[in-house]
Scaffold this motif. Sequence first.
Motif, short mmCIF file in Angstrom:
data_model
loop_
_atom_site.label_atom_id
_atom_site.label_comp_id
_atom_site.label_asym_id
_atom_site.label_seq_id
_atom_site.Cartn_x
_atom_site.Cartn_y
_atom_site.Cartn_z
N GLN A 83 10.95 -3.23 -9.87
CA GLN A 83 10.84 -1.93 -9.21
C GLN A 83 9.85 -2.00 -8.05
O GLN A 83 10.08 -1.41 -6.99
CB GLN A 83 10.39 -0.87 -10.21
N MET A 84 8.78 -2.74 -8.25
CA MET A 84 7.80 -2.91 -7.19
C MET A 84 8.41 -3.59 -5.97
O MET A 84 8.17 -3.19 -4.82
CB MET A 84 6.61 -3.70 -7.72
N GLY A 85 9.22 -4.64 -6.21
CA GLY A 85 9.87 -5.31 -5.10
C GLY A 85 10.77 -4.38 -4.30
O GLY A 85 10.76 -4.39 -3.07
N MET A 86 11.54 -3.56 -5.01
CA MET A 86 12.44 -2.64 -4.32
C MET A 86 11.68 -1.53 -3.61
O MET A 86 12.07 -1.10 -2.52
CB MET A 86 13.45 -2.05 -5.32
N THR A 87 10.59 -1.04 -4.21
CA THR A 87 9.84 0.02 -3.55
C THR A 87 9.10 -0.51 -2.31
O THR A 87 8.97 0.20 -1.31
CB THR A 87 8.83 0.68 -4.50
N MET A 88 8.62 -1.76 -2.37
CA MET A 88 8.02 -2.35 -1.17
C MET A 88 9.07 -2.48 -0.06
O MET A 88 8.78 -2.26 1.12
CB MET A 88 7.41 -3.71 -1.49
N ALA A 89 10.29 -2.83 -0.44
CA ALA A 89 11.38 -2.91 0.54
C ALA A 89 11.66 -1.54 1.13
O ALA A 89 11.89 -1.41 2.34
CB ALA A 89 12.64 -3.48 -0.12
N MET A 90 11.64 -0.51 0.30
CA MET A 90 11.88 0.85 0.78
C MET A 90 10.78 1.29 1.72
O MET A 90 11.03 1.95 2.73
CB MET A 90 11.96 1.81 -0.41
N ALA A 91 9.53 0.94 1.38
CA ALA A 91 8.41 1.29 2.25
C ALA A 91 8.57 0.66 3.62
O ALA A 91 8.38 1.31 4.66
CB ALA A 91 7.10 0.85 1.60
N ALA A 92 8.94 -0.63 3.64
CA ALA A 92 9.14 -1.33 4.90
C ALA A 92 10.30 -0.75 5.69
O ALA A 92 10.23 -0.57 6.91
CB ALA A 92 9.36 -2.82 4.63
N LEU A 93 11.37 -0.44 4.97
CA LEU A 93 12.54 0.14 5.63
C LEU A 93 12.20 1.49 6.25
O LEU A 93 12.56 1.78 7.40
CB LEU A 93 13.67 0.31 4.60
N GLY A 94 11.51 2.34 5.49
CA GLY A 94 11.12 3.64 6.01
C GLY A 94 10.20 3.53 7.20
O GLY A 94 10.32 4.26 8.19
N TYR A 95 9.26 2.58 7.15
CA TYR A 95 8.29 2.41 8.23
C TYR A 95 8.96 1.97 9.53
O TYR A 95 8.50 2.32 10.62
CB TYR A 95 7.22 1.40 7.82
N GLU A 96 10.04 1.21 9.41
CA GLU A 96 10.72 0.71 10.61
C GLU A 96 11.77 1.67 11.14
O GLU A 96 12.40 1.38 12.15
CB GLU A 96 11.39 -0.64 10.29
N THR A 97 11.96 2.80 10.48
CA THR A 97 12.98 3.76 10.89
C THR A 97 12.35 4.84 11.76
O THR A 97 11.41 5.52 11.35
CB THR A 97 13.64 4.43 9.67
N ARG A 98 12.87 5.02 12.95
CA ARG A 98 12.35 6.02 13.86
C ARG A 98 13.19 7.29 13.79
O ARG A 98 14.41 7.24 13.62
CB ARG A 98 12.36 5.50 15.30
N ALA A 123 0.83 -1.21 0.00
CA ALA A 123 0.00 0.00 0.00
C ALA A 123 0.86 1.25 0.00
O ALA A 123 0.61 2.20 -0.75
CB ALA A 123 -0.93 -0.01 1.21
N LEU A 124 1.89 1.27 0.83
CA LEU A 124 2.78 2.44 0.88
C LEU A 124 3.52 2.64 -0.43
O LEU A 124 3.72 3.77 -0.89
CB LEU A 124 3.78 2.28 2.03
N SER A 125 3.93 1.53 -1.07
CA SER A 125 4.66 1.65 -2.33
C SER A 125 3.77 2.21 -3.44
O SER A 125 4.20 3.03 -4.25
CB SER A 125 5.25 0.31 -2.75
N VAL A 126 2.51 1.78 -3.48
CA VAL A 126 1.58 2.28 -4.50
C VAL A 126 1.29 3.76 -4.28
O VAL A 126 1.36 4.58 -5.20
CB VAL A 126 0.26 1.47 -4.49
N THR A 179 8.93 6.49 -1.90
CA THR A 179 8.29 5.49 -1.04
C THR A 179 8.97 5.42 0.32
O THR A 179 8.31 5.26 1.34
CB THR A 179 8.32 4.11 -1.72
N LEU A 180 10.28 5.54 0.34
CA LEU A 180 10.98 5.53 1.62
C LEU A 180 10.54 6.71 2.48
O LEU A 180 10.29 6.58 3.68
CB LEU A 180 12.49 5.57 1.43
N LEU A 181 10.43 7.90 1.87
CA LEU A 181 10.01 9.08 2.62
C LEU A 181 8.59 8.92 3.15
O LEU A 181 8.29 9.29 4.29
CB LEU A 181 10.11 10.32 1.73
N LEU A 182 7.71 8.36 2.31
CA LEU A 182 6.34 8.12 2.75
C LEU A 182 6.30 7.11 3.89
O LEU A 182 5.59 7.29 4.89
CB LEU A 182 5.48 7.65 1.59
N GLY A 183 7.07 6.02 3.75
CA GLY A 183 7.13 5.02 4.81
C GLY A 183 7.67 5.59 6.10
O GLY A 183 7.18 5.28 7.19
#
Length: 363
Positions: free
Chosen positions: A312-327, A43-46, A68-72
Amino acid sequence: MSVFPFSYIVITIFYTLDTLPLICAHHKQGHSIMWQGLILSAALSVVGHLVIQIPGIRELGISPLVGTLLLGFAAGNLPGAARVATSAQAGLKFATRWLLRGGIVLFGLSLTWQQIAMLGPRILLLDVLMVAMVMLIGYQIGTRMLGLDRETALLTCAGSAICGAAAVLATEATIRARASSTAMAVATVVLFGSLAMFIYPLLYPLTGFDEQLFGAYIGATVHEVAQVVAVGGAVGPDALDTAVIVKLVRVMLLVPFLLLVGRWWSSCNEDDSQAMRITIPWFALGFLLMVVFNSLVRLPDVLHHNLILGGQMGMTMAMAALGYETRFDRLAALGIRPFILALCLFFLLTGFGLIAVRTLLGN
């Protein structure tokens, strides 16, 4: 909605649904947890991809990975996000590991060996020289002069030297760095890659280069592929064509770089029983195989496009997850030093790159 975002959404949903049964077969207890993390990442990647297509934002040349990383990161620092991250941890970790590696492998379908041959060996030498210079000098500046930890210094240098966020992610997957160090390295790519988009068109008339020569300079020194396209397009069509090819040759250097970094990182951590084995990033070899395959076999255009889009979708999903886990507090703990290092690297790229292009390609 344009065809590209629509196909992106379809492939994202298909990719998630296709992988979940295999994952959950081994995690019956955490079936819902795995679903939560992957759906959250998808969802975050889309949404991240759609946001960077908004007029006004699109002109900034922000890549889907960075957006996506910034959004996550923004979503992950909302009240209550930490509780969601805990319940969705299994899916988020799967995204940052396996979807990331699969995306990097499919990214190889964007490149061919013929692209190297088009510009000759001096282009390869230029890119090798730039990557080696930034990595060697930048790492010393980061660790010795600025006192950064090895992970943050290495990731920041990789993002500047090779291909921005994709290089940071690939390096993170090789050395298994902390999420905060990875996010900070990507942040430096955003800042100084965006700065290049404003400075390079102004620099062009001052260099005395023709469009093609300045395009080589852009491709050898600007951080991300999307930023290279934006800068090259602002200068002219000849600059754009040359810049993209030079940049893609630079991206190919990611494979030998990861192999060297994996071996070096293991040797530096030989006291750690978990790090004593030599790290060979299989996804880097897969990336290389995809480049070879793409050079020899012509796939149907629709299939080729959708495979690249899936990567690209796989990498953006990874970026979303990475961003979401970063405090935010973890980033704040790193301070301003990574940005000082990235500023030094920016000066190295622009200054030394100008000399290198004039020396190797100017006559």
